[in-house]
Each structure stands twice: as C-alpha cells, then as structure tokens.
Motif scaffolding. Structure first.
Motif, PDB file in Angstrom:
ATOM      1  N   ILE A  48       1.012  -1.019   0.178  1.00 22.06           N
ATOM      2  CA  ILE A  48       0.270  -0.485  -0.089  1.00 22.06           C
ATOM      3  C   ILE A  48       0.734   1.077   0.008  1.00 22.06           C
ATOM      4  O   ILE A  48       1.645   1.835   1.467  1.00 22.06           O
ATOM      5  CB  ILE A  48      -0.990   0.131   1.120  1.00 22.06           C
ATOM      6  N   PRO A  49       0.976   1.323  -1.038  1.00 23.32           N
ATOM      7  CA  PRO A  49       2.381   2.662  -0.860  1.00 23.32           C
ATOM      8  C   PRO A  49       1.552   4.519  -0.644  1.00 23.32           C
ATOM      9  O   PRO A  49      -0.088   4.559  -0.191  1.00 23.32           O
ATOM     10  CB  PRO A  49       2.242   3.608  -2.828  1.00 23.32           C
ATOM     11  N   PRO A  50       2.336   4.898  -0.284  1.00 23.77           N
ATOM     12  CA  PRO A  50       1.347   6.370  -0.164  1.00 23.77           C
ATOM     13  C   PRO A  50       1.543   7.022  -1.102  1.00 23.77           C
ATOM     14  O   PRO A  50       1.207   7.022  -1.668  1.00 23.77           O
ATOM     15  CB  PRO A  50       2.764   7.395   1.197  1.00 23.77           C
ATOM     16  N   PRO A  51       0.106   8.229  -0.450  1.00 21.09           N
ATOM     17  CA  PRO A  51      -0.780   8.864  -1.328  1.00 21.09           C
ATOM     18  C   PRO A  51       0.396   9.695  -2.072  1.00 21.09           C
ATOM     19  O   PRO A  51       0.768  10.442  -1.907  1.00 21.09           O
ATOM     20  CB  PRO A  51      -1.351   9.715  -0.421  1.00 21.09           C
ATOM     21  N   LEU A  52       0.095   9.784  -3.594  1.00 24.29           N
ATOM     22  CA  LEU A  52       0.373  10.410  -4.837  1.00 24.29           C
ATOM     23  C   LEU A  52       0.260  11.347  -4.843  1.00 24.29           C
ATOM     24  O   LEU A  52      -0.605  11.755  -4.318  1.00 24.29           O
ATOM     25  CB  LEU A  52       0.511   9.556  -6.255  1.00 24.29           C
ATOM     26  N   PRO A  53       1.384  12.604  -5.087  1.00 26.27           N
ATOM     27  CA  PRO A  53       0.920  13.906  -4.880  1.00 26.27           C
ATOM     28  C   PRO A  53       0.613  14.781  -6.123  1.00 26.27           C
ATOM     29  O   PRO A  53       0.897  13.288  -7.622  1.00 26.27           O
ATOM     30  CB  PRO A  53       2.238  14.343  -5.543  1.00 26.27           C
ATOM     31  N   GLU A  54      -0.991  14.479  -6.338  1.00 28.10           N
ATOM     32  CA  GLU A  54      -1.816  15.382  -7.634  1.00 28.10           C
ATOM     33  C   GLU A  54      -0.705  16.817  -8.360  1.00 28.10           C
ATOM     34  O   GLU A  54      -1.392  17.673  -8.130  1.00 28.10           O
ATOM     35  CB  GLU A  54      -3.365  15.424  -6.866  1.00 28.10           C
ATOM     36  N   LYS A  55       0.152  15.872  -9.661  1.00 29.17           N
ATOM     37  CA  LYS A  55       0.605  16.869 -10.169  1.00 29.17           C
ATOM     38  C   LYS A  55       0.298  16.834 -11.645  1.00 29.17           C
ATOM     39  O   LYS A  55      -0.620  15.957 -12.074  1.00 29.17           O
ATOM     40  CB  LYS A  55       2.299  16.896  -9.798  1.00 29.17           C
ATOM     41  N   GLY A  56       0.867  17.722 -12.351  1.00 32.55           N
ATOM     42  CA  GLY A  56       0.635  17.607 -13.796  1.00 32.55           C
ATOM     43  C   GLY A  56      -0.766  17.737 -14.745  1.00 32.55           C
ATOM     44  O   GLY A  56      -1.491  19.097 -14.197  1.00 32.55           O
ATOM     45  N   ALA A  57      -1.509  17.968 -15.307  1.00 27.89           N
ATOM     46  CA  ALA A  57      -2.125  18.584 -16.270  1.00 27.89           C
ATOM     47  C   ALA A  57      -3.591  17.653 -15.623  1.00 27.89           C
ATOM     48  O   ALA A  57      -3.072  17.032 -14.599  1.00 27.89           O
ATOM     49  CB  ALA A  57      -2.494  17.694 -17.351  1.00 27.89           C
ATOM     50  N   SER A  58      -4.588  18.427 -16.122  1.00 25.30           N
ATOM     51  CA  SER A  58      -6.116  18.011 -15.386  1.00 25.30           C
ATOM     52  C   SER A  58      -6.469  16.655 -15.276  1.00 25.30           C
ATOM     53  O   SER A  58      -6.431  16.085 -14.468  1.00 25.30           O
ATOM     54  CB  SER A  58      -7.272  19.490 -15.825  1.00 25.30           C
ATOM     55  N   GLU A  59      -6.624  15.747 -16.462  1.00 24.48           N
ATOM     56  CA  GLU A  59      -6.691  14.443 -16.760  1.00 24.48           C
ATOM     57  C   GLU A  59      -5.307  13.710 -15.509  1.00 24.48           C
ATOM     58  O   GLU A  59      -6.019  12.364 -15.294  1.00 24.48           O
ATOM     59  CB  GLU A  59      -6.649  14.128 -18.209  1.00 24.48           C
ATOM     60  N   ILE A  60      -4.634  13.873 -15.617  1.00 24.05           N
ATOM     61  CA  ILE A  60      -4.065  13.533 -15.438  1.00 24.05           C
ATOM     62  C   ILE A  60      -3.563  12.710 -13.117  1.00 24.05           C
ATOM     63  O   ILE A  60      -3.751  12.417 -13.165  1.00 24.05           O
ATOM     64  CB  ILE A  60      -2.060  13.622 -15.251  1.00 24.05           C
ATOM     65  N   ARG A  61      -4.327  14.583 -13.344  1.00 24.00           N
ATOM     66  CA  ARG A  61      -4.331  14.628 -11.963  1.00 24.00           C
ATOM     67  C   ARG A  61      -5.840  14.537 -11.546  1.00 24.00           C
ATOM     68  O   ARG A  61      -6.133  13.492 -10.317  1.00 24.00           O
ATOM     69  CB  ARG A  61      -5.163  16.238 -11.069  1.00 24.00           C
ATOM     70  N   SER A  62      -6.691  14.422 -12.369  1.00 23.49           N
ATOM     71  CA  SER A  62      -7.992  13.504 -12.297  1.00 23.49           C
ATOM     72  C   SER A  62      -7.428  11.631 -11.776  1.00 23.49           C
ATOM     73  O   SER A  62      -8.143  10.904 -11.008  1.00 23.49           O
ATOM     74  CB  SER A  62      -9.121  13.115 -12.930  1.00 23.49           C
ATOM     75  N   VAL A  63      -6.515  10.979 -12.559  1.00 19.80           N
ATOM     76  CA  VAL A  63      -6.320  10.223 -12.797  1.00 19.80           C
ATOM     77  C   VAL A  63      -5.962   9.358 -10.572  1.00 19.80           C
ATOM     78  O   VAL A  63      -5.925   8.368 -10.297  1.00 19.80           O
ATOM     79  CB  VAL A  63      -5.571   9.607 -13.911  1.00 19.80           C
ATOM     80  N   THR A  64      -4.619  10.743 -10.785  1.00 18.12           N
ATOM     81  CA  THR A  64      -4.501   9.434  -9.126  1.00 18.12           C
ATOM     82  C   THR A  64      -5.004  10.219  -8.565  1.00 18.12           C
ATOM     83  O   THR A  64      -4.652   9.637  -7.141  1.00 18.12           O
ATOM     84  CB  THR A  64      -3.083  11.073  -9.715  1.00 18.12           C
ATOM     85  N   ARG A  65      -5.868  11.182  -8.579  1.00 22.12           N
ATOM     86  CA  ARG A  65      -7.030  10.872  -7.696  1.00 22.12           C
ATOM     87  C   ARG A  65      -7.644  10.006  -7.256  1.00 22.12           C
ATOM     88  O   ARG A  65      -7.966   9.291  -6.081  1.00 22.12           O
ATOM     89  CB  ARG A  65      -7.444  12.417  -7.681  1.00 22.12           C
ATOM     90  N   ALA A  66      -7.852   9.229  -7.801  1.00 20.35           N
ATOM     91  CA  ALA A  66      -9.099   8.670  -8.344  1.00 20.35           C
ATOM     92  C   ALA A  66      -7.514   7.265  -8.190  1.00 20.35           C
ATOM     93  O   ALA A  66      -8.817   6.377  -7.118  1.00 20.35           O
ATOM     94  CB  ALA A  66      -9.536   7.853  -9.886  1.00 20.35           C
ATOM     95  N   PHE A  67      -6.480   6.830  -8.152  1.00 20.04           N
ATOM     96  CA  PHE A  67      -5.800   5.704  -7.750  1.00 20.04           C
ATOM     97  C   PHE A  67      -5.630   5.977  -6.507  1.00 20.04           C
ATOM     98  O   PHE A  67      -5.707   5.317  -5.249  1.00 20.04           O
ATOM     99  CB  PHE A  67      -4.235   5.751  -8.347  1.00 20.04           C
ATOM    100  N   ASN A  68      -5.577   7.645  -5.981  1.00 23.39           N
ATOM    101  CA  ASN A  68      -4.925   7.877  -4.103  1.00 23.39           C
ATOM    102  C   ASN A  68      -6.812   6.828  -3.141  1.00 23.39           C
ATOM    103  O   ASN A  68      -6.245   6.350  -2.726  1.00 23.39           O
ATOM    104  CB  ASN A  68      -4.588   8.997  -4.302  1.00 23.39           C
ATOM    105  N   GLN A  69      -7.837   7.117  -3.756  1.00 22.60           N
ATOM    106  CA  GLN A  69      -8.790   6.730  -3.608  1.00 22.60           C
ATOM    107  C   GLN A  69      -9.074   5.509  -3.414  1.00 22.60           C
ATOM    108  O   GLN A  69      -9.614   4.647  -3.189  1.00 22.60           O
ATOM    109  CB  GLN A  69     -10.013   7.436  -4.257  1.00 22.60           C
ATOM    110  N   MET A  70      -8.474   5.080  -4.918  1.00 18.75           N
ATOM    111  CA  MET A  70      -8.812   3.308  -4.616  1.00 18.75           C
ATOM    112  C   MET A  70      -7.604   2.535  -3.483  1.00 18.75           C
ATOM    113  O   MET A  70      -8.304   1.843  -3.023  1.00 18.75           O
ATOM    114  CB  MET A  70      -8.113   3.504  -6.371  1.00 18.75           C
ATOM    115  N   SER A  71      -6.249   3.659  -3.516  1.00 22.44           N
ATOM    116  CA  SER A  71      -5.485   2.873  -3.092  1.00 22.44           C
ATOM    117  C   SER A  71      -6.002   2.966  -1.537  1.00 22.44           C
ATOM    118  O   SER A  71      -5.879   1.943  -0.476  1.00 22.44           O
ATOM    119  CB  SER A  71      -3.893   3.268  -2.780  1.00 22.44           C
TER     120      SER A  71
END
Length: 437
Positions: A194-217
């Motif tokens: 279980i990795p620590p939450p990823l920083p939400e950086k980059g384009a808006s689409e990548i931020r959305s994917v990162t945010r969804a991954f953090n929620q899934m994790s």
C-alpha cells in the motif's frame, strides 16, 4: 510495427509536425521570396547582357574570344566572354545546369539559352550559352553569393530544430512523470503493498487519474485492515473452542485413549489450517526488511525439519551475499518448500544456496526425489488450494506453496519450478540482495 508507447507516439507526432512546418517554410520562402528575387535578378542580368551584345554587334573588327571583353557598365560585374575551347571554359562543362534560370533567360533573350552554375574559388560562377552569340560562353561571377552565406542558414535551422525537439522531449517527459509514478505505485499495489498517497501533479486529466488512484489505494488499505481484523477474530474464535476440546480430550479416561488420539490429531490439523490461512493473508511490511543470511536460514530449516527416515542434504555457498527482506517470512517460505519436499521426497531432500550470474539475486533451491509434477500442472502449483496432481498426493491444506509464491512476490523475487532429470521436483526461490536496495 505498431508503436503503443504514448511517449514515443507524442515524439513521432511532434517530429512529423516539425518536418511539415520546415518543409512549408522552405516552400513559402522559395515561392514568395526567392522566386521573385530570382526573376528580378534574371531580368536585370539579361538587360546587361543585351547591352553588351548590342555593343559587340557594332564592332568593326571581330571579337577576340580568349580576351575578356569589358564595357563600362559591366566592368564592375566582371562579366567576360570566352571561347568554348579555352582553358577556363572547362569550368562551364563542370557546372550544373539550372533549368529554371535557363527558361527565364531564354524568354528574356528571345533565344535558346543554357544557364549553368558552379562554385568557383571565391564565389559561385554563372555561365550562359546563348544561341544568338555562337561559339561564345559568358562567364558571370556572383561575388555576393558565396557558399559560406548558406552555412548560417542551415546551422541555425538545425540548431532551432534540435532546440524544438529537446524542448518537446522535456515537455513530454515532464508530462509523463506523474504517469510513471502512478505505474510504479500500481505495480506495488499488485504485489500487496500500500503506497503512500501520490502527489496530484501534472495536467488536469492526470490529476484526476491520480486522485482516483489515491482513493482506490485508500479503499484497498481499509479493506486489508478489515480483512486482517476479521481473520484475527475468526482465528481467536475458532482456536478458543479447539483449545477447550483439546483440554477436555486429554482429561478423558484411559479406556477412551484411542478416541482421544483421533480428536487431538483433528484439533492440531484444524490449528494448522488456521495458521496456514493467517500466513497466506498476512501482508509483509517492507519497513521491516533487513539483511538476511539465506545460508543461516537454510541450515536452520534443514536441522529443524530433518526426520529419522528422511535425509536432508545441505549444500551451502560460502560466498553468498545477504538477501534483503523479512527473515521470518523468508524462513517460512523455505520451511514450506522443505516440508513439501519431505512429504513427497521418497526419503531424500537437498537444499542448496547460491547467487545468480550477475550477483543481483541470492537463491535457495529445494530438491526431492519424488514423483515430480506433470508439466501441465506446474503453472497451477502455486495457486491457493492446489495440491498438484495425484502423483504428489492430496495431503495438506493447499496453501503451502501459495504462501511461498506470495512471500517471494512481496520481496520482488522470483520462483522457478521444474522436474529433475533424475526424478522429483526442483524449486528455486530468489531474493534481491541487500546491495539492490
């Protein structure tokens, strides 16, 4: 071959657009700048040549073709006339024909004209062969048009193209960096980490994917904690009555000893099954990893699991590097392999250690002299509740080798299984060395 990498696709698309832009730029410059300038140059040059031809037509004496004919208007231009047989005329035959200029000059002179150009010692040289001036070649030095004049153009164009490519590569690399971190974290989740939450950086689409991954994790972590709590509760609730049954059985009368032995055996088997389930579901904490001596663990297991009717042969490599992991989990994996080999080994088991050729992995190998496994069953051997084919029997819970696979995967190692040519099974598990941290 189809390119599937987004990074490579972006670079190729960028290069295609860059090349297309450069081609169009050269096309536009040629048609809207060079062509009008060339036409004007041809017109001026043709008027000057016509002036010279008009002057020479009224000369009473013939023209001496080997000597330069200079007129006041053309003196500064360096225009000369030569015979086709003269030495300098060899330059004309080496020159490259310019079709576009030839057509323009033919139109201006109203006489078929061939224009050729060659690089001279100091500048480009233009040669004209006009049908209305037979047996004559006109040589015109283009003193303002030199080869080095084009060098800055090509050099600057190349530098600009390289800067654009480097800038595009850097931009795409920075854009893809969050995706690389996301890929690494996703692989860790696949290994049970279980990795620590990823920083939400980059384009808006990548931020959305990162945010969804953090929620899934986070959801997976909560499920893992709930599962661990549930299994701990089940283990406690099941072992408590089993312990009472064991105590009650031991207090039975000697007349019922035959019955007591069976009950005690069943309770021990139930406890073993519960322990196997707990070991399989137990996550490995990467923070607890340390340097581990595989030689020491292999030797301890061979001594602990050795029985009177089974010979365990230990062949330990003295130049081993220490592995990096959880010593308890690695020992559990080795123990499960040895127990499995003792159960099916027909009285002979060998445990050995060693290093891979690149010294990146340390391995432990367990061999037995049993019936082996059918090749079609090897891929399923490490699946939960799988006991192999009938040749290996049907004892145990079916989780022993699944636990081995899970522990090795959590340590970023590998498992290799194959049948021995002499008969029996050979299982090798490898772990990264401490130098690979």
């Amino acid at each position: 071959m189809r390119i599937r990498s987004s990074f490579t696709q972006s670079i190729l698309l960028f290069l295609t657009l860059l090349v297309a832009s450069q081609v169009y730029s050269y096309y536009a410059v040629f048609n809207y700048a060079l062509m009008p300038s060339l036409q004007q140059f041809n017109k001026i040059l043709s008027h000057e040549i016509n002036l010279m031809l008009d002057d020479t037509a009224h000369m009473e004496a013939g023209l001496e073709m080997d000597a330069p004919l200079r007129r006041r208007v053309l003196e500064q231009l360096g225009v000369t006339i030569h015979s086709p047989e003269s030495e300098i005329a060899e330059e004309y035959y080496r020159a490259l024909t310019i079709d576009l200029m030839s057509e323009e000059m033919t139109h201006e002179f109203s006489s078929p004209t061939e224009a050729r150009m060659v690089m001279g010692e100091d500048s480009y040289i233009l040669w004209l062969k006009i049908d209305s001036l037979p047996d004559s070649l006109i040589r015109i030095p283009l003193s303002e048009l030199q080869e080095e004049d084009f060098t800055p153009l090509f050099r600057n164009s190349l530098i600009a193209a390289l800067c654009i490519i480097a800038g595009g590569w850097l931009f795409i690399r920075l854009q893809n960096r969050p995706l690389t971190a996301l890929e690494k974290a996703a692989k860790g989740v696949g290994r049970g980490e279980i990795p620590p939450p990823l920083p939400e950086k980059g384009a808006s689409e990548i931020r959305s994917v990162t945010r969804a991954f953090n929620q899934m994790s986070k959801g997976i972590q909560e499920l893992e904690e709930d599962r661990a709590l549930l299994m701990a509760g089940i283990s406690h609730d099941l072992r408590t009555p089993l312990t009472r049954i064991r105590l009650a059985t031991e207090m039975m009368s000697p007349e019922d000893s035959y019955l007591a032995e069976g009950i005690i055996s069943d309770t021990e088997e139930c406890n073993e099954i519960i322990s196997q389930f707990m070991d399989y579901l137990k996550p490995v904490n990467a923070m607890s990893f340390e340097e581990v001596s595989l030689n020491q663990l292999a030797n301890d297991v061979s001594v602990a699991e050795g029985v009177s009717d089974v010979s365990i042969e230990a062949q330990l490599n003295t130049s081993m590097k220490e592995a990096f992991g959880n010593p308890i989990a690695i020992k559990r994996a080795i123990t499960n392999l040895v127990v499995n080999a003792v159960r099916y080994g027909n009285g002979w088991v060998k445990i050995s250690t060693g290093m891979t050729a690149d010294n990146q992995l340390a391995w432990v190998c367990v061999e037995d002299n049993g019936p082996g496994i059918d090749k079609s069953q090897i891929a399923k051997l490490f699946e939960p509740f799988t006991r192999g084919d009938t040749a290996r029997g049907s004892e145990g819970t079916g989780l022993g080798l699944a636990i081995v696979k899970r522990i090795v995967s959590q340590h970023h190692g590998s498992v290799v299984v194959n049948n021995r040519s002499e008969g029996g099974l050979r299982v090798q598990i490898s772990f990264p060395t401490s130098s690979q941290r």
